[in-house]
Design a protein around this motif. Sequence first.
Motif, mmCIF file in Angstrom:
data_model
loop_
_atom_site.group_PDB
_atom_site.id
_atom_site.type_symbol
_atom_site.label_atom_id
_atom_site.label_comp_id
_atom_site.label_asym_id
_atom_site.label_seq_id
_atom_site.Cartn_x
_atom_site.Cartn_y
_atom_site.Cartn_z
ATOM 1 N N GLY A 203 113.693 11.320 -6.616
ATOM 2 C CA GLY A 203 112.978 10.162 -5.891
ATOM 3 C C GLY A 203 112.533 10.494 -4.514
ATOM 4 N N GLY A 205 114.262 9.858 -2.200
ATOM 5 C CA GLY A 205 115.475 10.036 -1.315
ATOM 6 C C GLY A 205 115.648 11.549 -1.393
ATOM 7 N N ASN A 208 115.504 12.719 2.361
ATOM 8 C CA ASN A 208 116.267 12.301 3.286
ATOM 9 C C ASN A 208 117.542 13.043 3.459
ATOM 10 N N ARG A 250 107.303 8.099 -9.147
ATOM 11 C CA ARG A 250 105.878 8.049 -8.356
ATOM 12 C C ARG A 250 105.806 8.293 -6.957
ATOM 13 N N GLN A 263 106.073 13.195 -13.016
ATOM 14 C CA GLN A 263 106.269 11.663 -13.047
ATOM 15 C C GLN A 263 106.597 11.076 -14.352
ATOM 16 N N THR A 267 103.325 4.570 -15.569
ATOM 17 C CA THR A 267 101.978 5.499 -15.387
ATOM 18 C C THR A 267 102.178 6.839 -15.348
ATOM 19 N N ILE A 281 116.588 7.630 -6.287
ATOM 20 C CA ILE A 281 115.594 6.808 -7.256
ATOM 21 C C ILE A 281 116.039 5.344 -6.914
ATOM 22 N N GLN A 286 108.706 -0.338 -12.426
ATOM 23 C CA GLN A 286 107.897 0.602 -13.081
ATOM 24 C C GLN A 286 108.607 1.981 -13.606
ATOM 25 N N ASN A 301 122.998 7.291 -5.461
ATOM 26 C CA ASN A 301 122.049 6.573 -4.796
ATOM 27 C C ASN A 301 123.093 6.175 -3.680
ATOM 28 N N ALA A 306 121.151 -0.471 -5.102
ATOM 29 C CA ALA A 306 119.842 -0.201 -5.536
ATOM 30 C C ALA A 306 119.848 -0.743 -7.076
ATOM 31 N N ASP A 319 125.556 10.164 -1.090
ATOM 32 C CA ASP A 319 124.436 11.209 -0.764
ATOM 33 C C ASP A 319 124.140 12.171 -1.668
HETATM 34 C C1 LIG Z 1 100.846 -0.151 -11.139
HETATM 35 C C2 LIG Z 1 102.120 0.775 -10.765
HETATM 36 C C3 LIG Z 1 102.333 1.613 -11.549
HETATM 37 C C4 LIG Z 1 103.542 2.391 -10.974
HETATM 38 N N1 LIG Z 1 103.991 3.459 -12.050
HETATM 39 C C5 LIG Z 1 105.294 4.055 -11.764
HETATM 40 C C6 LIG Z 1 105.716 5.162 -12.556
HETATM 41 O O1 LIG Z 1 105.206 5.401 -13.528
HETATM 42 N N2 LIG Z 1 106.809 5.666 -12.026
HETATM 43 C C7 LIG Z 1 107.573 5.360 -10.866
HETATM 44 O O2 LIG Z 1 108.671 6.094 -10.502
HETATM 45 N N3 LIG Z 1 107.039 4.442 -10.121
HETATM 46 C C8 LIG Z 1 105.804 3.777 -10.410
HETATM 47 N N4 LIG Z 1 105.219 2.802 -9.471
HETATM 48 C C9 LIG Z 1 105.955 2.730 -7.899
HETATM 49 C C10 LIG Z 1 107.104 2.051 -8.168
HETATM 50 O O3 LIG Z 1 106.839 0.613 -7.859
HETATM 51 C C11 LIG Z 1 108.280 2.263 -6.883
HETATM 52 O O4 LIG Z 1 107.379 2.344 -5.694
HETATM 53 C C12 LIG Z 1 108.803 3.938 -7.044
HETATM 54 O O5 LIG Z 1 109.221 4.011 -8.362
HETATM 55 C C13 LIG Z 1 109.437 4.266 -5.992
HETATM 56 O O6 LIG Z 1 110.077 5.404 -6.114
HETATM 57 P P1 LIG Z 1 111.589 5.795 -5.382
HETATM 58 O O7 LIG Z 1 112.542 5.058 -6.180
HETATM 59 O O8 LIG Z 1 111.537 7.480 -5.402
HETATM 60 O O9 LIG Z 1 111.303 5.387 -3.994
HETATM 61 P P2 LIG Z 1 112.304 4.247 -3.338
HETATM 62 O O10 LIG Z 1 112.016 3.088 -3.724
HETATM 63 O O11 LIG Z 1 112.008 4.483 -1.678
HETATM 64 O O12 LIG Z 1 113.774 4.554 -3.392
HETATM 65 C C14 LIG Z 1 114.349 5.780 -2.815
HETATM 66 C C15 LIG Z 1 115.718 5.520 -2.968
HETATM 67 O O13 LIG Z 1 116.585 6.749 -2.299
HETATM 68 C C16 LIG Z 1 117.824 6.351 -1.973
HETATM 69 N N5 LIG Z 1 118.166 7.451 -0.919
HETATM 70 C C17 LIG Z 1 117.647 7.775 0.081
HETATM 71 N N6 LIG Z 1 118.288 8.738 0.480
HETATM 72 C C18 LIG Z 1 119.184 9.333 -0.192
HETATM 73 C C19 LIG Z 1 120.180 10.046 -0.174
HETATM 74 N N7 LIG Z 1 120.234 11.353 0.897
HETATM 75 N N8 LIG Z 1 121.076 10.119 -1.296
HETATM 76 C C20 LIG Z 1 120.994 9.402 -2.446
HETATM 77 N N9 LIG Z 1 119.898 8.393 -2.197
HETATM 78 C C21 LIG Z 1 119.220 8.254 -1.246
HETATM 79 C C22 LIG Z 1 117.584 4.959 -1.324
HETATM 80 O O14 LIG Z 1 118.730 4.396 -1.051
HETATM 81 C C23 LIG Z 1 116.350 4.465 -2.226
HETATM 82 O O15 LIG Z 1 117.214 3.605 -3.097
HETATM 83 C C24 LIG Z 1 104.227 2.166 -10.039
HETATM 84 C C25 LIG Z 1 103.938 0.882 -9.194
HETATM 85 C C26 LIG Z 1 102.656 0.293 -9.433
HETATM 86 C C27 LIG Z 1 102.256 -0.938 -8.361
#
Ligand SMILES: Cc1cc2nc3c(=O)[nH]c(=O)nc-3n(C[C@H](O)[C@H](O)[C@H](O)COP(=O)(O)OP(=O)(O)OC[C@H]3O[C@@H](n4cnc5c(N)ncnc54)[C@H](O)[C@@H]3O)c2cc1C
Length: 337
Positions: A203, A205, A208, A250, A263, A267, A281, A286, A301, A306, A319
Amino acid sequence: MKTFVYIDHFKGEAQPASWEALGLAKSLGAATALVFGSNVDEVVKAAFEYGADEVLLAEDSALLDYRAETYASTLSALASSLSPDLILFPTTTRTREFAAMAAVDLNSNVITDATAVEVNGESILVTRPIYEAKLFEKVTASGKPQLITLRGRAFPKPEQQEGKTGTITKVDAKTDALTSVEGYNVAEVGVSLNDAGIIVSGGRGVSNNPSLQPPAGLDDKQAEIWKAQQGFKLVGELASVLGGAVGASRAAVDAGYIPYSNQVGQTGKVVAPDLYIAAGISGAIQHLAGIRSAKMVVAINKDADAPIFKVARYGVVGDLFVIVPALTEAFKKKLGK
Ligand SMILES: Cc1cc2nc3c(=O)[nH]c(=O)nc-3n(C[C@H](O)[C@H](O)[C@H](O)COP(=O)(O)OP(=O)(O)OC[C@H]3O[C@@H](n4cnc5c(N)ncnc54)[C@H](O)[C@@H]3O)c2cc1C
């Protein structure tokens, strides 16, 4: 029950979920496989080996590349003349499209993403996920032929019986189409997410790692992407040692870290691996919508709060730049790689 099974393939490489559909068809009686395309001898051979009693083969150079119009008209012409009760498909982007078009031609309907199908006399009861897979509903399928796409890995794959053959019947291809394919890029390489038994996903992360020094001359965005690519390299190495596929959130694909075809989620792709490792992640609703059928989730994470930890069987608070390579090394040793 007269059942047709559409064998979905890309350039002669069948989607393994097609064999799961054949297995279901066989459990209901005789199974007729539908193979459309050009140079598809291997697909036909495999269809027999995975249980087809007969193959209806529409072979034509105009069917070399998938197009919804030609495939849907070929299927609806076949179904109109041969009147199957049921047509099964693996759920893929292609079948979602052309099964729906064929259903319109046939004045019938299509139920997508089934996770169970029960046949009782004339009645067909289909289970499918709703509300981002938080609930499962049972619907009685009506209409003939009934078209149903099956969720990958929700049905057992039959054993391959090397050398088994059967009857091949050549059928007409419908080749009139308003569109033509001039070329395409194949984005997905390696193990396909849809069929993977193991998926390692990254994700936001993955970008980072403050200790990484990007090459000189990159602006902030380019430096972020470069860092994320180093993170995804680690994710890819772990996936490769485990023989799995690489997925992404995403946020990661939107930020340009990795192509959209990776992805996972509402979606993105809905996956059903035995093991899903989520690194960096957060576990937004979603994203979770895409992994509800995963048998085991492992989360890595930095943030102990989280939401991904709520669905994880095992969690590592730490990490990912430390944990993921350590896991890769440990699995290499364990698996003798
Ligand atoms: C209509 C709609 C549809 C969507 N469809 C999808 C979909 O299909 N799939 C999807 O994934 N999302 C979807 N989303 C987006 C979803 O809401 C989130 O924004 C997205 O999933 C966040 O992605 P993420 O977890 O990578 O990022 P973030 O929420 O920013 O999380 C990043 C994580 O990484 C961790 N981290 C940071 N650095 C490190 C490190 N060095 N080591 C370990 N951990 C670390 C953090 O603590 C954090 O928990 C959709 C949103 C909407 C509104």
